[in-house]
Design an enzyme around this catalytic site. Sequence first.
Site, short mmCIF file in Angstrom:
data_model
loop_
_atom_site.label_atom_id
_atom_site.label_comp_id
_atom_site.label_asym_id
_atom_site.label_seq_id
_atom_site.Cartn_x
_atom_site.Cartn_y
_atom_site.Cartn_z
N SER A 62 15.54 -2.16 22.32
CA SER A 62 16.55 -3.20 22.45
C SER A 62 16.25 -4.22 23.55
O SER A 62 16.85 -5.29 23.58
CB SER A 62 17.93 -2.58 22.71
N LYS A 133 20.43 -3.34 29.94
CA LYS A 133 20.64 -4.65 29.32
C LYS A 133 20.42 -5.74 30.37
O LYS A 133 20.30 -5.47 31.55
CB LYS A 133 22.06 -4.79 28.76
#
Length: 268
Positions: A62, A133
Amino acid sequence: MDTEAQHTERDRSSDEEERSRSARMSGALTWRGTGLVGVACMVFLLLFSHFVLQPFLVPSGSMEPTLQVGDRILVNKLAYRFGDQPRRGDVVVFDGTGSFVQEEQGGNPVTGALHDAAAALGLAEPDETDFVKRVVGTGGDRVVCCDKDGRISVNGVPVQERYVMLGDQPSRVPFDIVVPPGTLWVMGDHRSQSSDSRDHLGQPGGGMVPVDKVVGRADWIGWPVGRWSTVAETDAFAAVPDWAADGHGGTGHAGTGPAGPGGGQGRG
């Protein structure tokens, strides 16, 4: 009868027994000392990783191309300990409990403790609630996607996100949110394969991550050897002003915009 010879033989036997006993005691002390040193090293590493620098295993794609599957990143846990706050562009590890995942009852405490110890040393995958993230919006920011050129804008300023995976759109999910104070809007660099703040629009919290849930900043890639490097900083947000252009700060329409999946599954 040669008593002198008998005495000499007994003395030699006693000496051999004494040397054997001493060798056994020395060996036991050596093993005990080695064990104590090993335990002390383990305790030091656990304390160091708990308070200063913790390795995390990246389990998904991701955050590609910045982070690859299998990378072990070193997370600086002191980055935000002395008044500093996460900034736009920082790559952070955070506990998603209550924001990305629902709170659940704890399982076996012994198994959990062993897993936490292994994860703290980078020997096991992080908890299911740990995510990595990039910070795109901080408290008070208005984050909108997308403008006529397909770019995300923050506080009215379009952002050139050169770190996004080649071929990915900034987002296939349109949104227009204002980040409440004390929270973050975070997204993965591989937008089509990242489950991030976009996936929680319309849910309690609206995909915002509380700042106090941030574990630390990912500053280095420590493994594999061929990937040794710092996590590159970005100047993508250099022109973004500190507060929303409409002057409303952290108030407004947080969480508005259509909800929908941000792409593929998987944490990280």
